[in-house]
Design an enzyme around this catalytic site. Sequence first.
Site, short mmCIF file in Angstrom:
data_model
loop_
_atom_site.label_atom_id
_atom_site.label_comp_id
_atom_site.label_asym_id
_atom_site.label_seq_id
_atom_site.Cartn_x
_atom_site.Cartn_y
_atom_site.Cartn_z
N GLU A 101 0.74 -1.24 0.01
CA GLU A 101 -0.16 0.02 -0.04
C GLU A 101 0.79 1.21 -0.11
O GLU A 101 0.55 2.37 -0.62
CB GLU A 101 -0.87 0.02 1.26
CG GLU A 101 -2.11 -0.92 1.02
CD GLU A 101 -1.66 -2.45 1.33
OE1 GLU A 101 -2.47 -3.21 0.80
OE2 GLU A 101 -0.73 -2.65 1.94
N HIS A 171 -11.41 -6.38 8.24
CA HIS A 171 -12.13 -5.89 6.91
C HIS A 171 -13.24 -5.33 7.06
O HIS A 171 -14.35 -5.42 6.50
CB HIS A 171 -12.39 -7.35 6.37
CG HIS A 171 -11.11 -8.15 5.82
ND1 HIS A 171 -10.49 -8.75 6.48
CD2 HIS A 171 -10.52 -7.75 4.44
CE1 HIS A 171 -9.62 -9.21 5.80
NE2 HIS A 171 -9.37 -8.74 4.55
#
Length: 367
Positions: A101, A171
């Site tokens: 990321e 998540h």
Amino acid sequence: MFLQKLPSILPKHFNGICNVSPKRFSSHFTYTPDEKAPIAGPKVKMNMFQAINNALDISLQSDESAVLFGEDVAFGGVFRCSMNLQKKYGKERVFNTPLCEQGIAGFGIGIANTGSTAIAEIQFADYIFPAFDQIINEAAKCRYRSGNLFDCGSLTIRAPCGAVGHGALYHSQSPEAFFAHVPGLKVVIPRGPNKAKGLLLACVKDKDPCIIFEPKTLYRAAVEEVPEAPFESAIGQADILRPGNDVTLIAWGTQVHVMKEVADMAKAKFKVNCEVIDLVSILPWDKETVCNSVKKCGRVVIAHEAPLTSGFGAEIAATIQEECFLHLEAPVQRVTGWDTPFPHVFEPFYLPDKHRCLEAIRKVIEF
């Protein structure tokens, strides 16, 4: 075995829930589409991931410098938002990145600084934190540190966020408040397909780096008639979805639909008319619309999925206290996630559902 023991583990008022056959509910809301399309013209029925795909398609078609990249976007992405775009625009414009990321954000900053349009996907908002330094210390500060000589305003970062029914602690997070503290960024959260398309197109064209947090549970649950033509939704402008004069209800993303249902429940049970506001934009946020509503109603409930402490609701509550103190008839109520990691099997107890929000309305009207 664990589920059988739940009644003895949880507080007594949960026993009525646990004494039935265990059942998982993936949604704590009922989706309701916008009543009016944002612009006139031909429309197509789309869910939210299709509307986002449509906006990405428009962006790539209208801007030859635009590139779309991220983990697994080449085949369509985990949520299918980039489906068929590599086939249409080629591997040089739609491509996968390593699982890094920080690298995705840094690469996007570099592309944007050269004048190209960068659309980056962080596969889950929960994994945006390794990119935090790049976004905060590089992207957000480019324009300021150069005295407006250069910027990375052609950078848009997409990130699926929020509860989905089974995401657990890695998540399901809603990290918008982390980024709301950073001058130089813009942060938006759509409530459905029309808003997702309009906000994404606005972010891509904006002169500042933008983050669009997309509530992942809405990708398929949210369906609307979406205009085929391009259109933009204003960044920094809230939407009043239900007019009212008794209680102001403020939310964003998925929680908007909880508040719309709660407004109906409050009308039926308490005979009060709630004004429902979708904040839409976290940074900048629409203080004027919020404060005008609060001065009219005198009572406020703010709801978001992120934890209570330092959630963005705290900023809204502080502003209301400063700007609307003499108009308030009751303390501002915040209904949020708890100050714990996001749970798995206990997700239904974590979320700010309609029952918790209705109880907050009861508190402000009985104060």
